[in-house]
Scaffold this motif. Structure first.
Motif, PDB file in Angstrom:
ATOM      1  N   LEU A 208       5.460  27.622   4.316  1.00 27.04           N
ATOM      2  CA  LEU A 208       4.456  26.684   4.825  1.00 27.04           C
ATOM      3  C   LEU A 208       4.289  25.541   3.840  1.00 27.04           C
ATOM      4  O   LEU A 208       4.073  25.761   2.644  1.00 27.04           O
ATOM      5  CB  LEU A 208       3.114  27.388   5.041  1.00 27.04           C
ATOM      6  CG  LEU A 208       1.915  26.484   5.388  1.00 27.04           C
ATOM      7  CD1 LEU A 208       2.143  25.767   6.708  1.00 27.04           C
ATOM      8  CD2 LEU A 208       0.624  27.292   5.422  1.00 27.04           C
ATOM      9  N   HIS A 209       4.389  24.321   4.338  1.00 27.89           N
ATOM     10  CA  HIS A 209       4.170  23.118   3.538  1.00 27.89           C
ATOM     11  C   HIS A 209       3.147  22.240   4.239  1.00 27.89           C
ATOM     12  O   HIS A 209       3.224  22.025   5.464  1.00 27.89           O
ATOM     13  CB  HIS A 209       5.480  22.350   3.356  1.00 27.89           C
ATOM     14  CG  HIS A 209       5.292  20.947   2.864  1.00 27.89           C
ATOM     15  ND1 HIS A 209       4.826  20.655   1.596  1.00 27.89           N
ATOM     16  CD2 HIS A 209       5.506  19.748   3.474  1.00 27.89           C
ATOM     17  CE1 HIS A 209       4.769  19.339   1.446  1.00 27.89           C
ATOM     18  NE2 HIS A 209       5.167  18.769   2.560  1.00 27.89           N
ATOM     19  N   VAL A 210       2.175  21.723   3.492  1.00 28.95           N
ATOM     20  CA  VAL A 210       1.119  20.874   4.035  1.00 28.95           C
ATOM     21  C   VAL A 210       1.001  19.632   3.162  1.00 28.95           C
ATOM     22  O   VAL A 210       1.031  19.718   1.924  1.00 28.95           O
ATOM     23  CB  VAL A 210      -0.241  21.608   4.069  1.00 28.95           C
ATOM     24  CG1 VAL A 210      -1.282  20.758   4.781  1.00 28.95           C
ATOM     25  CG2 VAL A 210      -0.111  22.966   4.729  1.00 28.95           C
ATOM     26  N   ARG A 211       0.873  18.470   3.798  1.00 28.47           N
ATOM     27  CA  ARG A 211       0.699  17.229   3.040  1.00 28.47           C
ATOM     28  C   ARG A 211      -0.194  16.279   3.817  1.00 28.47           C
ATOM     29  O   ARG A 211       0.011  16.043   5.000  1.00 28.47           O
ATOM     30  CB  ARG A 211       2.049  16.555   2.781  1.00 28.47           C
ATOM     31  CG  ARG A 211       1.956  15.255   1.978  1.00 28.47           C
ATOM     32  CD  ARG A 211       3.332  14.640   1.801  1.00 28.47           C
ATOM     33  NE  ARG A 211       3.930  14.295   3.083  1.00 28.47           N
ATOM     34  CZ  ARG A 211       3.765  13.118   3.702  1.00 28.47           C
ATOM     35  NH1 ARG A 211       3.010  12.191   3.136  1.00 28.47           N
ATOM     36  NH2 ARG A 211       4.339  12.874   4.868  1.00 28.47           N
ATOM     37  N   GLU A 212      -1.185  15.745   3.138  1.00 30.15           N
ATOM     38  CA  GLU A 212      -2.074  14.767   3.744  1.00 30.15           C
ATOM     39  C   GLU A 212      -1.659  13.384   3.287  1.00 30.15           C
ATOM     40  O   GLU A 212      -1.467  13.138   2.091  1.00 30.15           O
ATOM     41  CB  GLU A 212      -3.524  15.056   3.351  1.00 30.15           C
ATOM     42  CG  GLU A 212      -4.550  14.258   4.132  1.00 30.15           C
ATOM     43  CD  GLU A 212      -5.976  14.684   3.813  1.00 30.15           C
ATOM     44  OE1 GLU A 212      -6.782  13.810   3.441  1.00 30.15           O
ATOM     45  OE2 GLU A 212      -6.266  15.890   3.935  1.00 30.15           O
TER      46      GLU A 212
ATOM     47  N   TRP B 161       2.600  18.731   8.377  1.00 30.62           N
ATOM     48  CA  TRP B 161       2.790  20.113   7.972  1.00 30.62           C
ATOM     49  C   TRP B 161       4.011  20.676   8.694  1.00 30.62           C
ATOM     50  O   TRP B 161       4.395  20.217   9.766  1.00 30.62           O
ATOM     51  CB  TRP B 161       1.551  20.971   8.271  1.00 30.62           C
ATOM     52  CG  TRP B 161       1.202  21.095   9.719  1.00 30.62           C
ATOM     53  CD1 TRP B 161       0.441  20.233  10.457  1.00 30.62           C
ATOM     54  CD2 TRP B 161       1.600  22.139  10.620  1.00 30.62           C
ATOM     55  NE1 TRP B 161       0.320  20.664  11.753  1.00 30.62           N
ATOM     56  CE2 TRP B 161       1.028  21.846  11.892  1.00 30.62           C
ATOM     57  CE3 TRP B 161       2.351  23.302  10.493  1.00 30.62           C
ATOM     58  CZ2 TRP B 161       1.208  22.658  13.001  1.00 30.62           C
ATOM     59  CZ3 TRP B 161       2.534  24.124  11.601  1.00 30.62           C
ATOM     60  CH2 TRP B 161       1.965  23.804  12.830  1.00 30.62           C
ATOM     61  N   SER B 162       4.639  21.621   8.072  1.00 37.93           N
ATOM     62  CA  SER B 162       5.829  22.239   8.653  1.00 37.93           C
ATOM     63  C   SER B 162       5.883  23.705   8.264  1.00 37.93           C
ATOM     64  O   SER B 162       5.483  24.092   7.162  1.00 37.93           O
ATOM     65  CB  SER B 162       7.103  21.507   8.217  1.00 37.93           C
ATOM     66  OG  SER B 162       7.032  21.081   6.883  1.00 37.93           O
TER      67      SER B 162
ATOM     68  N   ARG C 238      -6.424  18.223   5.957  1.00 38.66           N
ATOM     69  CA  ARG C 238      -6.114  19.624   5.675  1.00 38.66           C
ATOM     70  C   ARG C 238      -7.304  20.528   5.954  1.00 38.66           C
ATOM     71  O   ARG C 238      -7.141  21.704   6.284  1.00 38.66           O
ATOM     72  CB  ARG C 238      -5.681  19.771   4.219  1.00 38.66           C
ATOM     73  CG  ARG C 238      -4.306  19.227   3.921  1.00 38.66           C
ATOM     74  CD  ARG C 238      -3.980  19.394   2.457  1.00 38.66           C
ATOM     75  NE  ARG C 238      -4.876  18.617   1.616  1.00 38.66           N
ATOM     76  CZ  ARG C 238      -4.909  18.691   0.291  1.00 38.66           C
ATOM     77  NH1 ARG C 238      -4.124  19.534  -0.341  1.00 38.66           N
ATOM     78  NH2 ARG C 238      -5.730  17.947  -0.410  1.00 38.66           N
TER      79      ARG C 238
ATOM     80  N   ASN D 286      -0.988  22.169  -2.278  1.00 35.46           N
ATOM     81  CA  ASN D 286      -1.649  21.546  -1.137  1.00 35.46           C
ATOM     82  C   ASN D 286      -2.393  22.512  -0.233  1.00 35.46           C
ATOM     83  O   ASN D 286      -3.103  22.075   0.670  1.00 35.46           O
ATOM     84  CB  ASN D 286      -0.606  20.790  -0.301  1.00 35.46           C
ATOM     85  CG  ASN D 286       0.051  19.675  -1.074  1.00 35.46           C
ATOM     86  OD1 ASN D 286      -0.605  18.954  -1.805  1.00 35.46           O
ATOM     87  ND2 ASN D 286       1.360  19.544  -0.937  1.00 35.46           N
ATOM     88  N   ALA D 287      -2.221  23.817  -0.436  1.00 36.02           N
ATOM     89  CA  ALA D 287      -2.814  24.775   0.498  1.00 36.02           C
ATOM     90  C   ALA D 287      -3.886  25.647  -0.124  1.00 36.02           C
ATOM     91  O   ALA D 287      -4.538  26.412   0.582  1.00 36.02           O
ATOM     92  CB  ALA D 287      -1.710  25.662   1.088  1.00 36.02           C
TER      93      ALA D 287
ATOM     94  N   ASP E 199       9.615  17.432   6.071  1.00 39.76           N
ATOM     95  CA  ASP E 199       8.570  16.417   5.944  1.00 39.76           C
ATOM     96  C   ASP E 199       9.133  15.123   5.369  1.00 39.76           C
ATOM     97  O   ASP E 199       8.880  14.027   5.879  1.00 39.76           O
ATOM     98  CB  ASP E 199       7.442  16.971   5.069  1.00 39.76           C
ATOM     99  CG  ASP E 199       6.352  15.948   4.803  1.00 39.76           C
ATOM    100  OD1 ASP E 199       6.084  15.116   5.680  1.00 39.76           O
ATOM    101  OD2 ASP E 199       5.762  15.988   3.704  1.00 39.76           O
TER     102      ASP E 199
END
Length: 725
Positions: free
Chosen positions: A403-407, A422-423, A472, A506-507, A683
């Protein structure tokens, strides 16, 4: 001041930096201030209009009064050219400066010793994971840049079929004739068809490269040239091979013009008031072509225009990343991952070998081919063997999810609405092969479905849609992840469940137990703390829950950096220790439950160039002028925190380390486990991805493999990071 899991005492992070000084205060925003007391520390103050700005003046006045001094430390105005001035302005970050980044391993070790003595506190320490080693036999090995295992004629057809398609079609779109020749030679070499290197791939005609692989080459200068974008949709529709037969997966290898220095200069000129210069980002063809091709269900990979002729001999020497002798002081055997075998006289006559030698200096070309194959979803079965290696290996058919998250800020920078990218990517075992899938929250605009799709199809849907607005902290986002993990069960038939890896930076504020400060907090009857869930997927029914949840954090600003590595001089005398200069082993943090550190040696440090290891034995104050311009490296860490597990947490720490060590399309290490790395690349490949720094200022932290050392002392976050130019 930072925290570590399960350690109640705070950790002080010390970052040694190279600060560049200037005599000109016009553009400087900060300065160092020397206090009257020579034993007092330097202070950072703000500058404004060649004077100390107001808030800094107030702070200095208050500071002087607290120390019992009658007058402020320094006057408002000052002369930077005076040697007696207590103020030294710092070169602004936007200014180029002929001093490389980093301070090197030696300074970091010396600073760690100094801080230990001054503070009277021992550094954070860790111990080696006994019995753990990485499999050298299952490393990704290259023959002059070519992945000869992945692309072997006996392996490739099955790997393509396992990825979810029957045929892989490569569209080569070029601007210049010499680029066409370059790409033709690269493809001929990577797919072991030296007969196609100079002739044999006609323009606009499908040509068989290998079983299940075909290529179509065509000029596309009008499409790829930078400028206005209104004609590009029609140009894409006119491409040969854009109509995709059923069972065929199409990827495009595209030429693009890009000059790092020139584009950086034009960006700065365009930002000036009343400037008539257009930013190159506004006319850049790459994001528009990428989105248009994705809209036609073609995944694009770009390669910058190179010189008219590649000088293989000089290029190989100047850009080589091949190790030059041993990389550590522990008597370990080191092989060259780029050139695993020395060429014999007989091998010189082999056309494929001759072609490989001619292309060995084209690192950008080889990397573009590797990225294209990664986008196509191809995974070599060596990954399963690497994960099962040794007594700590895992032989069960477990799936691995990242899991990858970016704002990202909106289009209008500070005033635009934030966007949430996010992906979620899964590596799913299929007997000895692997299939990569990713979650699609929004279907492809030209037809498709949501849910779990093959990595390439998900990539295309992701690129064809805009990055959605959001933050997020949105409650809906957390629920969406649980929905996606619930649907994953349909894809895991025949597996033993899945392990979830999460990018820590990021999470950690999205789920309670991913934050160090909340690890010991207990949930309420609804399984939440302060209305937030503990961990992703933990609220799901037991068959849908992850077997383990692992937080992985990379970088040296928040976690301990390996500094001193100690091992017994001999097996009989453990009290006598010697220091080892480098290590790539896995260590468990002392006094920190379920937390490990993977020690990385930057790959550039192992390079064969003259100054690849500068800073390993001395500091910048004793370096030559040629060495000063180089980037100086030190160890980098990857923190592995197993936040949830069903059995032994060490097992999942080893899995995370090996999924970093055995990269899918890179011969070194990646900063994150393979599924998270694939999610991050997904991303970054989006046309709307906004890069916050120029590529010239980036340091690639990808690392090379290691052997175990006996014991390590980890200084508290010492880093060689410096302000970018």
């Amino acid at each position: 001041m930072k925290t570590l899991p399960w350690i109640t005492s705070p950790v002080v992070v010390v970052q040694p930096q190279v600060s560049r000084l200037t005599r000109w205060a016009n553009a400087a925003g900060n300065a160092w201030l020397e206090q009257r007391d020579p034993d007092a520390p330097l202070m950072v103050i703000g500058l404004e209009n060649r004077a100390i700005e107001f808030s800094s003046r107030v702070a200095l006045k208050v500071f002087a009064q607290l120390r019992g001094e009658s007058a402020p430390i320094v006057a408002t105005d000052f002369d930077l050219t005076s040697k007696t001035s207590p103020v030294r302005a710092l070169v602004p970050k936007s200014v180029r400066f002929p001093v490389g980044r980093g301070v090197g391993m030696h300074l970091v070790r010396e600073l760690s010793t100094h801080m230990t003595e001054v503070l009277g506190t021992e550094p954070v320490s860790a111990h080696n994971v006994a019995g753990h080693q990485f499999s050298n036999a299952d490393r990704r090995r290259l023959d002059h840049g070519r992945d000869s295992e992945l692309l072997h004629s006996d392996e490739l057809p099955a790997i393509i079929a396992a990825s979810g398609c029957q045929t892989l079609r490569i569209l080569v779109l070029y601007r210049n004739d010499h680029t066409r020749g370059r790409l033709q030679r690269l493809l001929a070499y990577h797919f072991a068809r030296p007969d196609l290197a100079e002739h044999g791939i006609d323009v606009g005609t499908p040509v068989r490269l290998a079983e299940r692989v075909e290529v179509i080459m065509q000029p596309a200068g009008d499409l790829l040239d930078h400028g206005e974008h209104d004609k590009r949709p029609a140009l894409v529709d006119s491409l040969i091979g854009i109509d995709i037969p059923e069972g065929t997966r199409t990827v495009a290898l595209c030429e693009t013009a890009y000059d790092v220095e020139e584009w950086a200069r034009l960006r700065k000129l365009a930002r000036r008031r009343n400037s008539d210069i257009t930013s190159p980002d506004a006319t850049d063809a790459k994001p528009h072509v990428s989105r248009l091709l994705a809209d036609r269900k073609v995944a694009a990979q770009f390669l910058a225009t190179g010189p008219d002729k590649l000088d293989a001999d000089s290029g190989a020497e100047a850009g080589s990343n091949a190790p030059d002798g041993p990389t550590t002081d522990d008597d370990e055997d080191v092989t060259d991952p780029l050139n695993p075998g020395l060429l014999s006289d007989g091998a010189e006559a082999d056309p494929l070998t001759v072609l490989g030698k001619a292309l060995r200096g084209d690192h950008a070309g080889h990397n573009a081919i590797a990225d294209m194959l990664r986008t196509a979803g191809l995974v070599h079965p060596r990954l399963g063997r690497a994960l099962a290696y040794g007594s700590l290996g895992t032989r069960e058919p477990v799936a691995y999810v990242g899991l990858h998250v970016r704002e990202q800020r909106g289009e209008l920078r500070r005033f635009g609405k934030p966007r949430l990218s996010w992906s979620l990517v899964a590596l799913i075992p299929n007997r000895e092969h692997w299939r990569v899938k990713a979650y699609v929250p929004k279907a492809h605009p030209r037809g498709g479905r949501t849910g779990w799709c093959d990595y390439t199809d998900a990539n295309l849907a992701f690129r064809a849609n805009r990055i959605p607005e959001g933050r997020r902290t949105d409650v809906d986002f957390v629920d969406t992840i649980d929905v996606a993990l619930t649907q994953l069960a349909e894809e895991l038939t025949g597996t033993a469940g899945y392990v979830l890896f999460v990018s820590g930076e990021n999470a950690r504020n999205l789920w309670v137990r991913l934050a160090n400060k909340n690890i010991e907090r207990q949930p309420d009857d609804a399984g939440k703390v302060d209305g937030r869930p503990l961990l992703p997927g933990l609220r799901l029914p037991r068959p849908h829950r992850p077997r383990a949840i692992v937080r992985v954090t990379s970088g040296s600003t928040e976690i301990p950096r390996p500094v001193h590595v100690l091992r017994p001089k001999n097996a009989d005398d453990e009290k006598t220790e010697t220091m080892v200069k480098t290590t790539r082993a896995l260590y468990q943090l002392d006094h920190a439950k379920d937390t490990w550190i993977l020690s990385n040696v930057p790959r550039q440090f192992d390079g064969g160039t003259a100054h690849s290891r500068v800073g390993s034995k001395y500091t910048r104050w004793s370096a030559t002028s040629a060495e000063q311009r180089k980037t100086w490296y030190a160890h980098t860490p990857t923190e592995i925190f197993v936040a949830h597990y069903d059995t032994d947490p060490l097992r999942y720490a080893v899995l995370a380390a090996r999924l970093c060590h055995h990269a899918l399309s890179w011969e070194g290490r990646t900063s994150y486990p393979a599924p998270v790395h694939l999610a991050i690349q997904m991303d970054k490949d989006h046309p709307g991805y906004r890069r916050t720094v120029d590529p010239i200022d980036e340091v690639d932290p990808e690392e090379e493999p290691d052997r175990d050392a006996a014991r390590s002392t980890l200084a508290a976050g010492l880093t060689d990071a410096v302000d970018s130019e």
